[in-house]
Design an enzyme around this catalytic site. Structure first.
Site, PDB file in Angstrom:
ATOM      1  N   GLY A 229     -38.641 -40.657 -94.454  1.00 30.58           N
ATOM      2  CA  GLY A 229     -39.794 -39.851 -95.162  1.00 30.58           C
ATOM      3  C   GLY A 229     -40.490 -41.033 -95.916  1.00 30.58           C
ATOM      4  O   GLY A 229     -39.876 -41.862 -96.501  1.00 30.58           O
TER       5      GLY A 229
ATOM      6  N   ARG B 212     -39.032 -41.047 -87.662  1.00 31.31           N
ATOM      7  CA  ARG B 212     -37.686 -40.977 -87.584  1.00 31.31           C
ATOM      8  C   ARG B 212     -37.360 -40.995 -86.037  1.00 31.31           C
ATOM      9  O   ARG B 212     -38.203 -40.501 -85.078  1.00 31.31           O
ATOM     10  CB  ARG B 212     -37.296 -39.433 -87.799  1.00 31.31           C
TER      11      ARG B 212
ATOM     12  N   ASP C 285     -31.163 -43.189 -97.085  1.00 29.76           N
ATOM     13  CA  ASP C 285     -29.715 -43.154 -96.815  1.00 29.76           C
ATOM     14  C   ASP C 285     -29.735 -43.208 -95.248  1.00 29.76           C
ATOM     15  O   ASP C 285     -28.865 -43.857 -94.789  1.00 29.76           O
ATOM     16  CB  ASP C 285     -29.013 -42.102 -97.343  1.00 29.76           C
TER      17      ASP C 285
ATOM     18  N   ASP D  19     -36.405 -39.155-102.924  1.00 24.68           N
ATOM     19  CA  ASP D  19     -35.193 -38.181-103.233  1.00 24.68           C
ATOM     20  C   ASP D  19     -34.431 -38.944-104.368  1.00 24.68           C
ATOM     21  O   ASP D  19     -33.738 -38.193-104.688  1.00 24.68           O
ATOM     22  CB  ASP D  19     -34.397 -38.049-102.179  1.00 24.68           C
TER      23      ASP D  19
ATOM     24  N   ASP E  66     -31.436 -40.323-104.028  1.00 28.61           N
ATOM     25  CA  ASP E  66     -30.359 -40.040-103.696  1.00 28.61           C
ATOM     26  C   ASP E  66     -29.383 -40.938-103.166  1.00 28.61           C
ATOM     27  O   ASP E  66     -28.538 -40.727-102.483  1.00 28.61           O
ATOM     28  CB  ASP E  66     -30.201 -38.856-102.644  1.00 28.61           C
TER      29      ASP E  66
ATOM     30  N   ARG F 110     -33.558 -31.340-100.454  1.00 28.82           N
ATOM     31  CA  ARG F 110     -32.697 -30.449 -99.679  1.00 28.82           C
ATOM     32  C   ARG F 110     -31.368 -30.516-100.264  1.00 28.82           C
ATOM     33  O   ARG F 110     -30.448 -29.682-100.270  1.00 28.82           O
ATOM     34  CB  ARG F 110     -32.834 -30.591 -98.061  1.00 28.82           C
TER      35      ARG F 110
HETATM   36  P1  ATP Z   1     -35.455 -39.898 -96.383  1.00 33.78           P
HETATM   37  O1  ATP Z   1     -34.327 -39.691 -97.430  1.00 33.78           O
HETATM   38  O2  ATP Z   1     -36.762 -40.109 -97.134  1.00 33.78           O
HETATM   39  O3  ATP Z   1     -35.543 -38.661 -95.443  1.00 33.78           O
HETATM   40  P2  ATP Z   1     -34.090 -41.377 -94.524  1.00 33.78           P
HETATM   41  O4  ATP Z   1     -33.877 -43.006 -94.290  1.00 33.78           O
HETATM   42  O5  ATP Z   1     -32.755 -40.950 -95.037  1.00 33.78           O
HETATM   43  O6  ATP Z   1     -35.278 -41.112 -95.558  1.00 33.78           O
HETATM   44  P3  ATP Z   1     -33.570 -40.002 -91.845  1.00 33.78           P
HETATM   45  O7  ATP Z   1     -34.421 -39.479 -91.086  1.00 33.78           O
HETATM   46  O8  ATP Z   1     -32.206 -39.672 -92.416  1.00 33.78           O
HETATM   47  O9  ATP Z   1     -34.488 -40.581 -93.205  1.00 33.78           O
HETATM   48  O10 ATP Z   1     -33.233 -41.553 -91.350  1.00 33.78           O
HETATM   49  C1  ATP Z   1     -34.086 -42.267 -91.061  1.00 33.78           C
HETATM   50  C2  ATP Z   1     -33.761 -42.750 -89.487  1.00 33.78           C
HETATM   51  O11 ATP Z   1     -32.592 -43.745 -89.533  1.00 33.78           O
HETATM   52  C3  ATP Z   1     -33.551 -41.903 -88.341  1.00 33.78           C
HETATM   53  O12 ATP Z   1     -34.656 -41.238 -87.733  1.00 33.78           O
HETATM   54  C4  ATP Z   1     -32.777 -42.421 -87.350  1.00 33.78           C
HETATM   55  O13 ATP Z   1     -33.362 -43.341 -86.568  1.00 33.78           O
HETATM   56  C5  ATP Z   1     -31.796 -43.612 -88.102  1.00 33.78           C
HETATM   57  N1  ATP Z   1     -30.642 -43.122 -88.545  1.00 33.78           N
HETATM   58  C6  ATP Z   1     -30.196 -42.197 -89.517  1.00 33.78           C
HETATM   59  N2  ATP Z   1     -28.984 -41.948 -89.486  1.00 33.78           N
HETATM   60  C7  ATP Z   1     -28.430 -42.713 -88.493  1.00 33.78           C
HETATM   61  C8  ATP Z   1     -26.983 -42.958 -87.971  1.00 33.78           C
HETATM   62  N3  ATP Z   1     -25.950 -42.259 -88.526  1.00 33.78           N
HETATM   63  N4  ATP Z   1     -27.032 -43.743 -86.904  1.00 33.78           N
HETATM   64  C9  ATP Z   1     -27.862 -44.482 -86.445  1.00 33.78           C
HETATM   65  N5  ATP Z   1     -29.124 -44.369 -87.023  1.00 33.78           N
HETATM   66  C10 ATP Z   1     -29.787 -43.529 -87.854  1.00 33.78           C
END
Ligand code: ATP
Length: 328
Positions: free
Chosen positions: A15, A76, A107, A132, A134, A176
């Site tokens: 995000g 994503r 994360d 977030d 978090d 969430r």
């Molecule tokens: P936000 O907290 O703002 O949503 P985020 O980095 O947690 O940000 P995610 O959509 O969870 O957002 O992760 C971003 C991207 O990281 C995912 O679209 C995916 O490509 C990659 N990713 C997340 N988890 C994994 C995982 N366990 N293994 C490999 N790639 C991952």
């Protein structure tokens, strides 16, 4: 001896959050300062997989420190969750000559980065960019402060109309899995009740509290609800429930939604982004890898992904008690 770093890649993922542009700027400028080539990948991991990038110099990032969103776009990527996807990304980095990556995201982005390093040995450093807040490895994530101020501003405006019409407003904010935004904006905006994912206050308690408010002479009320609150009811169901049980109230719902991600980053977020990203470049040049940078007790600190991603970044429950006392 570790390979000398002459080219650093940077991307924004997950995000988007206000302050990501300030972070990109700091990476590009720190690279220029240290005479390192900087490459920006578009749309997070997807751009690394597709080899979609641009070369960045100090002037490529002029006038972006004050802009919300991210000039590198965010996305994503389901493909990056696969071994084949990560393999493609590694091949593109090698083709372009990228020695190390700075990953700005939440994360999920860090989990992907950790795997990527383990599989391909390309040094990565994570910078926490998410509204977030978090992530255990930092007291604050980039974008959280701005998001809180956006939410407070919106709630203040809603309160004006709530009090003019003697209404009860349920206001849904982002979160969430984590109630940081709800809890802090709820206290800051003087909400009557705050519902968060970490704590089940119970529906009975909510009704009791609203009845008490009425008895004490309050004519309008604000309840701040996190997307993932523990009651198990979404904000519309909560409003229906209260309407059924407390017909005296005229109940309205506002979902703040994506406006919480946008807007001009606050000074705090710009400064945080600048501090963390200069440190991220310096750490890579010093041979560090597989860590995230964060602000802990106002000190920029590197923490392993393992520890930084632990599920122990808990909310400050004392704020619930404060909110209870102040909503008397
Ligand atoms: P936000 O907290 O703002 O949503 P985020 O980095 O947690 O940000 P995610 O959509 O969870 O957002 O992760 C971003 C991207 O990281 C995912 O679209 C995916 O490509 C990659 N990713 C997340 N988890 C994994 C995982 N366990 N293994 C490999 N790639 C991952």
């Amino acid at each position: 001896m570790a390979k000398e770093i002459t080219t650093i890649g940077v991307m924004t993922s997950g995000g988007d959050s206000p302050g990501m542009n300030a972070a990109i700027r700091a990476v590009a400028r720190a690279c220029a300062y240290y005479n390192v080539k900087c490459i920006g990948f578009y749309r997070g991991y997807q751009g690394m997989i597709e080899g979609d990038y641009c070369v960045m110099n100090a002037r490529s990032v002029r006038n972006i420190i004050s802009r919300g969103g991210t000039i590198l776009k965010s996305a994503r990527s389901d493909e990056f969750r696969t071994i084949e996807g990560r393999q493609k990304a590694a091949e593109h980095l090698k083709e372009v000559g990228v020695d190390a990556m700075i990953l700005i995201g939440g994360d999920g982005t860090f989990r992907g980065g950790k795997l990527f390093y383990e599989e391909h040995g390309i040094p990565v450093i994570g910078v926490p960019g998410t509204i977030d807040n978090d992530i255990a490895g930092t007291n604050y994530t980039i974008g959280y402060d701005t998001a809180l101020n956006t939410v407070i501003d919106a709630i203040d405006k809603i309160r004006d109309t709530a009090s003019s019409h003697d209404r009860l407003f349920f206001i849904e904010v982002m979160g969430r899995d984590a109630g940081f935004i709800a809890l802090n904006s709820g206290v800051g905006a003087g909400a009557e009740e705050i519902l968060i994912p970490e704590e089940d206050l119970g529906l009975e308690r909510l009704l009791e509290s609203l009845k008490r408010s009425k008895r004490s002479g309050k004519s309008s009320s604000i309840v701040v609800v996190s997307e993932g609150d523990k009651t198990g009811k979404n904000v519309y169901e909560l409003a229906d429930y209260v309407t059924k049980n407390l017909p005296d109230y005229e109940v309205k719902v506002t979902v703040l939604g994506h406006m919480q991600r946008g807007g001009t980053p606050s000074c705090f977020d710009r400064t945080l982004a600048s501090r963390l990203c200069v440190k991220a470049v310096e750490l890579l040049l010093d041979g560090e890898k597989n860590v995230m940078v964060g602000l802990i007790n106002n000190k920029v600190t590197a923490t392993s992904f393992e520890v930084g991603l632990k599920d122990d970044h808990s909310i400050n429950k004392e704020l619930l008690r404060i909110s209870d006392i102040l909503s008397t």
